[in-house]
Design a protein around this motif. Sequence first.
Motif, PDB file in Angstrom:
ATOM      1  N   SER A 194      55.897  -5.707 -27.522  1.00 41.88           N
ATOM      2  CA  SER A 194      56.873  -6.130 -26.514  1.00 41.88           C
ATOM      3  C   SER A 194      56.140  -6.671 -25.297  1.00 41.88           C
ATOM      4  O   SER A 194      54.931  -6.462 -25.133  1.00 41.88           O
ATOM      5  N   MET A 195      56.896  -7.373 -24.434  1.00 44.33           N
ATOM      6  CA  MET A 195      56.350  -7.790 -23.148  1.00 44.33           C
ATOM      7  C   MET A 195      57.485  -7.789 -22.127  1.00 44.33           C
ATOM      8  O   MET A 195      58.655  -7.980 -22.466  1.00 44.33           O
ATOM      9  N   ALA A 196      57.113  -7.554 -20.866  1.00 40.81           N
ATOM     10  CA  ALA A 196      58.089  -7.460 -19.790  1.00 40.81           C
ATOM     11  C   ALA A 196      57.618  -8.269 -18.594  1.00 40.81           C
ATOM     12  O   ALA A 196      56.416  -8.337 -18.305  1.00 40.81           O
ATOM     13  N   THR A 197      58.578  -8.917 -17.908  1.00 42.72           N
ATOM     14  CA  THR A 197      58.294  -9.667 -16.692  1.00 42.72           C
ATOM     15  C   THR A 197      58.898  -8.917 -15.520  1.00 42.72           C
ATOM     16  O   THR A 197      60.113  -8.634 -15.502  1.00 42.72           O
ATOM     17  N   VAL A 198      58.057  -8.558 -14.561  1.00 44.52           N
ATOM     18  CA  VAL A 198      58.499  -7.752 -13.424  1.00 44.52           C
ATOM     19  C   VAL A 198      57.900  -8.295 -12.134  1.00 44.52           C
ATOM     20  O   VAL A 198      56.924  -9.069 -12.172  1.00 44.52           O
ATOM     21  N   LEU A 211      52.687  -5.066 -24.321  1.00 46.53           N
ATOM     22  CA  LEU A 211      52.682  -3.671 -24.794  1.00 46.53           C
ATOM     23  C   LEU A 211      52.556  -3.606 -26.307  1.00 46.53           C
ATOM     24  O   LEU A 211      53.063  -4.478 -27.023  1.00 46.53           O
ATOM     25  N   GLN A 212      51.895  -2.543 -26.763  1.00 46.73           N
ATOM     26  CA  GLN A 212      51.731  -2.281 -28.200  1.00 46.73           C
ATOM     27  C   GLN A 212      52.154  -0.830 -28.476  1.00 46.73           C
ATOM     28  O   GLN A 212      51.717   0.096 -27.797  1.00 46.73           O
ATOM     29  N   TRP A 213      53.032  -0.656 -29.489  1.00 43.38           N
ATOM     30  CA  TRP A 213      53.468   0.697 -29.844  1.00 43.38           C
ATOM     31  C   TRP A 213      52.412   1.407 -30.684  1.00 43.38           C
ATOM     32  O   TRP A 213      51.851   0.837 -31.621  1.00 43.38           O
ATOM     33  N   VAL A 214      52.108   2.669 -30.339  1.00 44.74           N
ATOM     34  CA  VAL A 214      51.187   3.513 -31.109  1.00 44.74           C
ATOM     35  C   VAL A 214      52.004   4.696 -31.628  1.00 44.74           C
ATOM     36  O   VAL A 214      52.583   5.459 -30.842  1.00 44.74           O
TER      37      VAL A 214
END
Length: 234
Positions: A194-198, A211-214
């Motif tokens: 995922s990626m987020a713009t803030v 982001l990478q899920w573990v």
Amino acid sequence: MAKYQSRLDKRSKRNTNKILNIMIAVVLLLIVVVGGTIVFGGGDEKATTDAPKNSETKDATSDKSAKEDKDSDKSVSMEENSDSEDKADEENDKEDEQKQDESSDDSKENVALDGEDDSKMQVEESDEPNVAKTMVHPDWKPIGTEQTGEHVSSYDQGTVDWQEKITAVSYATGIQESNMTVWWVEGNGGPQKSMATVTAKDTKTPYRVYLQWVDGKGWQPTKVQELKENDKAS
């Protein structure tokens, strides 16, 4: 005749004396009997009178003993209750300490960048049109997760997965969630990416966080881009 009369008088006198002596003896006997009755009867009355007192004394002693036993039982009961309460308080204190320790351990797993060495941050200028620079920290870790079972990425605001994404973004950028405006959260080429713009509310500087899920450990930041413009604002 006179001689005969004198003889009668003597006989009468003797009879009178005899009667008087008998009466005196009877009176004395009555005195003795009455006196004995008073003496012996009084002793019995006294003994009878004293008997209830002894009984009352025994009853009072018995009542006192029973009261002392009852007070002793109450004292023992209060001590036992006090000991039970102390043990319960100790157990509650131990449980609270364990919870605090567990909470502390969880917070260590979910720490933000505060405890990491900023000097290790790898910063590179970017050739991308809207990217000012790219930042990667070698010590970024998964932030932890409350989710169990097979992970499904969610982009619905308010869900656990969405909130954990925002926590990971705050961790990577150092922006407190209360000072963060989230413009966009989206997938990034895979179900576990995922990626987020803030932006930060005070500086308005825009960032894009990857982001990478573990599995079992949560979302881990992999890259942060400082943008020249917020391309999600329009």
